[in-house]
Each structure stands twice: as C-alpha cells, then as structure tokens.
Write an enzyme that holds these catalytic residues in place. Structure first.
Site, PDB file in Angstrom:
ATOM      1  N   ARG A  69       0.741  -1.230  -0.019  1.00 50.86           N
ATOM      2  CA  ARG A  69      -0.023   0.043   0.060  1.00 50.86           C
ATOM      3  C   ARG A  69       0.923   1.344   0.049  1.00 50.86           C
ATOM      4  NH1 ARG A  69      -4.946  -1.029   1.143  1.00 50.86           N
ATOM      5  NH2 ARG A  69      -4.100  -2.990   2.551  1.00 50.86           N
ATOM      6  N   THR A  70       1.820   1.387   1.014  1.00 48.32           N
ATOM      7  CA  THR A  70       2.659   2.769   0.999  1.00 48.32           C
ATOM      8  C   THR A  70       3.253   2.684  -0.128  1.00 48.32           C
ATOM      9  OG1 THR A  70       2.524   2.143   3.483  1.00 48.32           O
ATOM     10  CG2 THR A  70       4.201   3.774   2.483  1.00 48.32           C
ATOM     11  N   LYS A  89      24.096  -9.767   0.278  1.00 47.57           N
ATOM     12  CA  LYS A  89      25.348 -10.023   0.007  1.00 47.57           C
ATOM     13  C   LYS A  89      26.274  -9.275   1.030  1.00 47.57           C
ATOM     14  CE  LYS A  89      25.568 -10.715  -5.010  1.00 47.57           C
ATOM     15  NZ  LYS A  89      24.931  -9.665  -5.766  1.00 47.57           N
ATOM     16  N   ARG A  97      11.807   2.103   3.299  1.00 48.68           N
ATOM     17  CA  ARG A  97      10.976   1.357   4.518  1.00 48.68           C
ATOM     18  C   ARG A  97      12.019   0.339   4.740  1.00 48.68           C
ATOM     19  NH1 ARG A  97       5.820  -1.162   5.913  1.00 48.68           N
ATOM     20  NH2 ARG A  97       4.993   0.986   5.980  1.00 48.68           N
ATOM     21  N   HIS A 128       6.606   6.560  11.110  1.00 43.84           N
ATOM     22  CA  HIS A 128       5.830   6.430   9.858  1.00 43.84           C
ATOM     23  C   HIS A 128       5.236   7.566   9.555  1.00 43.84           C
ATOM     24  CE1 HIS A 128       4.191   4.862   6.224  1.00 43.84           C
ATOM     25  NE2 HIS A 128       3.494   3.848   6.762  1.00 43.84           N
TER      26      HIS A 128
END
Ligand SMILES: Nc1ncnc2c1ncn2[C@@H]1O[C@H](COP(=O)(O)OP(=O)(O)OP(=O)(O)O)[C@@H](O)[C@H]1O
Ligand SMILES: [Mg+2]
Ligand SMILES: [Zn+2]
Lengths: 160, 315
Positions: B64-65, B93, B114, B142
């Site tokens: 969604r975000t 890695k 995120r 957020h």
C-alpha cells in the site's frame, strides 16, 4: 583497595600521589565502574588507589586516585554519565593543580551502546552510537538519536 | 518537543519523524496536498516533477505505502526506480544500508525508504545528499501515515478542537501514538477505547495531558462513539493474546457494526489505516460514516505534496 567507612583517618592510609589524577566525589558505589572506564586493570602500570563508601559532607562517596595518568575527554564524558558530581583533580608535585567538575555533555557519541536490539546503531553500519543527554535532578537520561529508546538506569552496564 | 512558529524551508529536507514538524509546517504540507488533490484524482495532469527520479527502497513488503508513493510520483510526471526484491539485491551479500544509500544517491533525486530496523531512516539521511522520506522504520516512525491521517481528518471532518475516539490496539500501535501527538497540536479531545491489555502506555497519556489535552479511557466502544467526530479504528493482532478465545472476545467487543452506529453523531467519520480484518463490519462500508478507502487515497496527495516540497518543485 581500602574501605574504611566512618574513619576520619581514611585518606592518610593512602599513599599520596606525586603526579596524576584524583577523581573525587564519585557517586558511592561507582568506583569500580570508573576503573572500568579507565581500562584498569589493563596494560598500564599506574598505581591506583580506590576508596569506596568513604564518608563525605553529603553522605558517602567513592574516590579513585591514579599515579601518572591524565584522562581524555571521552573518559571524562563517560564518568559524568555514571557520576555527575565527580571532580577531576590534576595533581602536580603532590598538590592539586586544577580542579574541574565533570560536566554532563548534551550529546555523547561512541560512549554507550543502545539497549534496543533492533536499533540500526546495533547493526553493521559505519556509524557510532549517538545519544542526547538530559538530566532531571540527579537522574541522567540518554535518548538514542536513531531509535529514540531511552536509557536511564544502569548506564554503566551499557558503556562501550 | 515540537518547534513552533516558523515554517521550515522544505527543499532538500529529510522527512524522518513527525517530531521534526511544527503545526505551521504540518498545515503547510496539508494545504499543499489540498492544492494537488485534483492531480491525485487524475482530473488534471502535471509535469511538476518531470525529469525527476524517486528511488523506492523497501526492505520489507508494504504494497500500500509503496504503491501510494509510486502513484504520487507518477501523477506529478516523475519516474520511479524500484529496489526490487531484497533477496535479489546486494543487501543479501551483506552491503550496509549506508553503502546502498550512497550508491542510490547517484541514481535519483529523492529516496523513500521502508526498513525493518528502528532508526534506519535517520541513518539513511546521514549518508544521503538527496532527501530521504521515511516510509516506516521498524517499530519507529511512519510520518507519511500520520500526515495522511491528519489530511483525512482535515478533509472529512475538522482538525481544530476535534473530538476523536481511537479504538483497538493502543499499546503497540506507534501510528496511533504519533497521531495523538500530532493532534495535540490542534487541541483535540481524545477518547481511548481498548481492552486492558492493549491500553495506551501511561507515559504517552501523561505527555498528552501535559500538553493540555483531555484524554478519556474506556473499554466500551458504544460509550465512546456517542459524541465524537472521528472514530479511528486499528487492527488487533491475534499474537497479542494468550489464546484464541480471549482474542475473539476482545475483537467482538470492539467490532464496529451498523447497529452500533445508530448511536453515533450523524457526521461521524470512521477511519482505519487498513488492511482491516474484521474490526469493521463490511456493511459499514455502505454508510456515509465510512471513510477508510478515501483515507487510503489521501495518501497520494499528501505524498505528492511531500515529494514536490522536498524536491524543490514548490515552496
Ligand atoms: N597528592 C595527593 N595525593 C593523593 N590525593 C590527593 C593529593 N592531593 C589531593 N588529593 C585528594 O584530591 C582531592 C581533592 O583535593 P583538595 O585538596 O582539592 O580537597 P578538597 O578541598 O576537599 O576538595 P573538594 O572541595 O573538591 O572536596 C581530595 O580527595 C584529596 O584527598
Ligand atoms: Mg573534599
Ligand atoms: Zn537506538
């Protein structure tokens, strides 16, 4: 090490130092943590004496005396976090040359590890930990600049 | 905690935490979002960010975000570069986040991130010469969610002197905490509705009260719903409860149904950050109280505003 609570003659038993540092008015019980901050015992051969729970005007205090050594800024910052009333006395030729109260820095870097295991500062990134420091009365409160987690108790256990 | 009075210059600014914003700054972002809303709805086209690239670094999934940021960038005529799946990238890695950020600085005009670790967006900002927007850092911040919540309230109700009830998991929900702090800038009257085990931490309640905010607590949703303008519902996670029966009992006691809404003010708006499970009965979707899908849409104009501001396309 000497612990002679209540004795008026306690300091006489400790050999005076000629050149070095006396960390005085350490919060009672914190002397061993101060030694840890200074890396004692370690490789250095300096003579160290420690007073634990020595009587003082405002109750009890610890004292650490080190021959032939002066402290760096990071060491003094760490001491201020666990013992905000300590004084750092520079001894020259048996006399107190300078006396400085530790002052609590507004920010400390690379001094304390964040207690939040999920904090980015505890992963393999090219940064040192950073905390803002505030104090109410005698309580020191550290807040992680990255995750904002607060450390206000047992700071000595989280020193890097 | 909140600086006030001045509006900061946005260009090149990082968007990391709501705590960096004064009320004036928030108002400016929301007003900008409102100007851009017709573009977000596709009623007007824009080339405000033409030639600009947004790097989208999602180290954990959040469709969604991510889509909302991509829609915002695309609607403004810009393009999007995706990190792709973390498994396929150099992160597996062992590349540090700091290195990833420095590399991506060469590819884009702004970064949205995120990441599962708290403080990661802050760290990213320290290694970035282009703006970093935090789209969630673990249990941390957020800010774009909080801003879109505020925008929804502004558009669907009113921010000043708002009467709001927050229901559900108020203990772990950092979004809810952040929203409460932000609402305290607008003199909100807050009612908290949650089972005992999911109450808002006392430290936060005390903080809000110290800011002059009236905070009421109740376990009864029916009680709370009667005299509020907005009901903000959050998801209750099964994992927070020792057994399924207890979870069911709590979930049922907080469920929003059309029957319950009979007691509500006619203008009540119901919000939810989505995805929902069964906190809100699907029949509620058809009532004029429901505004959670609109809320999800509002993420687009808010993110458009932030992108345009930090990339210096508008002031
Ligand atoms: N040569 C020395 N060797 C060992 N310890 C010393 C020496 N000179 C001073 N000290 C100690 O250093 C500390 C500071 O000395 P100072 O003479 O300033 O004492 P003070 O006047 O009591 O200071 P304060 O007011 O800080 O308590 C005291 O604990 C004292 O015992
Ligand atoms: Mg003295
Ligand atoms: Zn941290």
């Amino acid at each position: 090490m000497s612990s002679d609570r209540g004795s008026a003659t306690k300091e006489i038993r400790v050999q005076p130092i000629e050149n070095g540092t006396v960390i005085d008015h350490i919060t009672a019980g914190q002397a061993l943590n101060v030694l840890k901050i200074l890396g004692i015992p370690g490789t250095s051969k300096s003579i160290v004496s420690v007073l634990i729970y020595a009587p003082s005007i405002d109750g009890t205090k610890d004292v650490v005396k080190i021959e032939g050594r002066e402290l760096n800024v990071k060491e003094v910052d760490k001491i201020s976090l666990i013992s905000p009333n300590a004084t750092i006395n520079i001894i020259r030729d048996l006399e107190v040359l300078h006396k400085n109260h530790v002052h609590i820095p507004k920010k400390v870097e690379g001094v304390v590890r964040c207690i939040n295991p999920n904090c980015i500062s505890n992963s393999n990134e090219p940064i040192t930990s950073k905390f803002t420091v505030s104090s109410d009365d005698l309580r020191i409160v550290l807040r992680c600049v990255y995750c904002e987690r607060v450390i206000s108790e047992d700071i000595a256990e989280h020193l890097l | 905690m909140y600086p006030s009075i001045y509006i900061m210059a946005f260009e090149d600014m990082h968007i990391i935490s709501m705590k960096d914003f004064s009320r004036d700054t928030i108002d400016h972002i929301l007003a900008t979002a409102e100007e851009l809303e017709p573009i977000a709805r596709g009623k007007r086209t824009s080339d405000l960010l033409a030639g600009k690239i947004l790097a989208v670094l999602f180290f954990e999934p959040s469709t969604r975000t991510r889509m909302s940021f991509e829609a915002a960038m695309t609607r403004l005529g810009g393009s999007v570069l995706n990190l792709g799946s973390v498994e396929a990238s150099s992160i597996t890695k062992g590349e540090t986040l700091a290195d990833t950020i420095r590399v991506v600085n060469g590819y884009a005009n702004a970064i949205v991130i995120r990441h599962p670790k708290e403080g990661s967006a802050k760290l990213a900002s320290e290694f970035s010469s282009i703006p970093v927007l935090n789209a969630g850092d673990g249990a941390g911040h957020h800010p774009t969610q909080t801003l879109l919540d505020l925008y929804t309230i502004r558009r669907e109700s009113h921010l000043d002197g708002l009467r709001i009830a927050l229901a559900g998991d108020l203990k772990y929900g950092r979004t809810v905490h952040s929203l409460c702090y932000a609402l305290s800038l607008y003199g909100a009257h807050i009612t908290l509705v949650s089972p005992k085990e999911l109450r808002m931490p006392n430290a936060i309640i005390k903080d809000l009260e110290d800011r002059g905010i009236e905070v009421k607590q109740t376990e009864s949703i029916g009680e709370a719903i009667k005299d509020v303008d907005v009901l903000y519902v959050t998801r209750i996670q099964k994992e927070r409860f020792p057994d399924h029966a207890e979870y069911q009992r709590v979930a049922n006691s907080l469920q929003i149904t059309p029957e319950l809404l009979v007691q509500a003010q006619p203008g009540l708006k119901i919000m939810h950050p989505l995805p929902r499970t069964n906190e809100i009965d699907q029949r509620v979707d058809l009532t004029h109280h429901a505004c959670y899908f609109e809320q999800a849409f509002y993420g687009v104009p808010v993110r458009m505003a932030l992108l345009a501001l930090v990339m210096g396309a508008i002031e």
